[in-house]
Design a protein around this motif. Structure first.
Motif, short mmCIF file in Angstrom:
data_model
loop_
_atom_site.label_atom_id
_atom_site.label_comp_id
_atom_site.label_asym_id
_atom_site.label_seq_id
_atom_site.Cartn_x
_atom_site.Cartn_y
_atom_site.Cartn_z
N GLU A 21 0.87 -1.18 0.00
CA GLU A 21 0.00 0.00 0.00
C GLU A 21 0.90 1.22 0.00
OE1 GLU A 21 -3.80 1.95 0.07
OE2 GLU A 21 -3.33 -0.20 -0.06
N ALA A 22 0.83 2.00 -1.08
CA ALA A 22 1.68 3.18 -1.21
C ALA A 22 0.84 4.45 -1.10
CB ALA A 22 2.42 3.16 -2.54
N SER A 75 5.55 -13.92 9.30
CA SER A 75 4.67 -12.90 8.73
C SER A 75 5.22 -11.54 9.10
CB SER A 75 3.25 -13.06 9.27
OG SER A 75 2.73 -14.32 8.89
N LEU A 76 5.32 -10.64 8.11
CA LEU A 76 6.04 -9.38 8.32
C LEU A 76 5.26 -8.19 7.79
CD1 LEU A 76 9.46 -10.62 6.90
CD2 LEU A 76 9.01 -10.18 9.33
N VAL A 77 5.49 -7.03 8.39
CA VAL A 77 5.08 -5.74 7.85
C VAL A 77 6.28 -4.81 7.91
CG1 VAL A 77 3.54 -3.76 8.03
CG2 VAL A 77 2.69 -6.03 8.64
N LEU A 78 6.61 -4.19 6.76
CA LEU A 78 7.70 -3.23 6.68
C LEU A 78 7.15 -1.90 6.17
CD1 LEU A 78 9.26 -6.00 6.68
CD2 LEU A 78 10.94 -4.91 5.22
N LYS A 79 7.85 -0.82 6.52
CA LYS A 79 7.41 0.51 6.10
C LYS A 79 8.62 1.35 5.69
CE LYS A 79 4.85 4.59 7.76
NZ LYS A 79 4.08 5.17 8.89
N ALA A 117 5.38 3.98 1.85
CA ALA A 117 4.70 2.75 1.46
C ALA A 117 4.81 1.73 2.59
CB ALA A 117 5.29 2.17 0.18
N VAL A 118 3.83 0.81 2.64
CA VAL A 118 3.81 -0.28 3.61
C VAL A 118 3.71 -1.59 2.82
CG1 VAL A 118 2.59 -1.33 5.56
CG2 VAL A 118 2.68 1.16 5.35
N ILE A 119 4.54 -2.59 3.18
CA ILE A 119 4.47 -3.88 2.52
C ILE A 119 4.26 -4.98 3.56
CG2 ILE A 119 5.79 -3.37 0.44
CD1 ILE A 119 8.28 -4.37 1.79
N MET A 120 3.59 -6.07 3.15
CA MET A 120 3.38 -7.21 4.04
C MET A 120 3.90 -8.47 3.37
SD MET A 120 -0.54 -8.43 3.60
CE MET A 120 -0.42 -9.83 2.46
N GLY A 168 -0.89 4.57 10.72
CA GLY A 168 -0.18 4.51 9.45
C GLY A 168 0.74 3.32 9.28
N GLY A 169 0.46 2.23 10.01
CA GLY A 169 1.27 1.03 9.88
C GLY A 169 2.42 0.94 10.87
N GLU A 170 2.51 1.88 11.80
CA GLU A 170 3.58 1.84 12.81
C GLU A 170 3.37 0.68 13.78
OE1 GLU A 170 6.34 3.76 13.16
OE2 GLU A 170 5.88 4.70 11.23
N THR A 171 2.12 0.46 14.20
CA THR A 171 1.79 -0.64 15.10
C THR A 171 0.55 -1.36 14.59
OG1 THR A 171 0.42 0.80 16.50
CG2 THR A 171 2.76 0.55 17.10
#
Length: 338
Positions: A85-86, A101-105, A92-95, A156-159
């Protein structure tokens, strides 16, 4: 008042005009021959778009797809980045599906990435991600103990936190991490489509954890079958899918949901085989794609026409603009010329 001759002439002209529009669509290949299967695609505007794929690859364009800046994120070379999601050329945030299982920003255009979530529990498998706005987003995952995994962020994907009352799953039911579009957020409401032994549309209006479950009239019963994607236009929803193991079969690969009253209708002519992604374009136009090729409808899903036979996994239109991109296996990226 029109004469009978004038009415017939008008109808024939309209049909010819619609046909000429449909035939004017063409897909142009922009990139290929990269060692990654792309399933995540987020088009910000007519200049900026991001992709994410297997083996830790991501790429960004800032010139409408003419050139792409590729990278394999260091330390994540085995990650399956199934969705992205950009929000801009910087953020941008990627999973990543699978284990972990990961989420990066990123907030600097992909120069650096920060890990925001990690789960090594093998029962976790992320399928799709979507945001209501830049701060409020969700991740959908396969069922755990008869409940779909549903996670939420408000910063915003921080937590990320697990929602306390996720939707119930039937035995053998799951979502498909094929294009990141089996889950959509629309006007703060949540929409999920599923497959496997059951194929349903699950909705939560205004984000409330009160779910509505509706069976979908699409091919299902096997792990390779069911609904893979949905696209929404006000009171109309197009759902596509089929059987990815038998992707040339055209039966029960699309359905149209309308309200009011709520009802499903089969297309008079459906897409030409399995479709893993569908996108609303404008007016009465939707676009879908999959390993069997790409299809377009100009009449809200009633009739579809195949415009290209190239295999793709996902299609997406710019959030703020007109650019439409496709992505698939082998690092393949393409653009729709209209």
């Amino acid at each position: 008042m029109k004469t009978k001759y004038q009415l017939i002439t008008s109808i024939l002209f309209s049909l010819l005009f619609i046909s000429s529009i449909a035939r004017s669509q063409s897909i142009t290949l922009l990139q290929q021959d990269k060692p990654t299967s792309i399933r995540g695609l987020s088009v910000v505007n007519d200049q900026t778009a991001w992709i994410s794929g297997s083996k830790g690859y991501i790429a960004i364009t800032n010139d409408g797809g003419k050139t792409w800046d590729w990278q394999q994120i260091k330390g994540y070379e085995k990650a399956e980045f199934r969705d992205i999601e950009a929000f801009s050329d910087k953020k941008a945030v990627i999973m990543s599906s699978g284990t972990p299982s990961l989420v990066l920003k990123t907030t600097d255009g992909g120069k650096t990435w920060q890990e925001k979530y990690r789960k090594t529990d093998t029962t976790y498998f992320f399928d799709a991600m979507d945001f209501a706005d830049e701060q409020h987003g969700y991740i959908l995952g396969d069922p755990i103990k008869d409940k779909f995994l549903l996670m939420e962020t408000n910063d915003g994907g921080e937590t990320w936190t697990n929602m306390s009352n996720p939707p119930t799953a039937l035995p053998g039911e799951a979502a498909f991490a094929a294009s990141g579009t089996c889950f959509r957020v629309y006007n703060k409401s949540l929409f999920i489509v599923s497959g496997g032994k059951a194929s349903r549309m699950i909705t939560a209006i205004n984000g409330k954890s009160e779910y509505n479950y509706v069976d979908l009239p699409l091919t299902h019963s096997k792990p390779s079958q069911g609904a893979f994607s949905l696209a929404i236009k006000k009171n109309k929803i197009i759902v596509v899918g089929g059987d990815y193991e038998k992707d040339k079969i055209t039966d029960s690969v699309a359905t149209i949901f309308t309200t009011p009253p709520p009802a499903f209708n089969a297309p008079a002519q459906g897409p030409g085989g399995f479709q893993s992604s569908v996108e609303y374009i404008k007016d009465d136009t939707f676009l879908s794609t999959g390993t069997s090729g790409t299809n377009i409808t100009l009449d809200d899903g009633r009739t579809w026409r195949q415009i290209d036979s190239t295999s793709f996994n996902v299609c997406s239109k710019a959030k703020h603009g007109k650019m439409i991109l496709f992505a698939g296996n082998g690092g393949k990226i393409a653009i729709l010329k209209m």
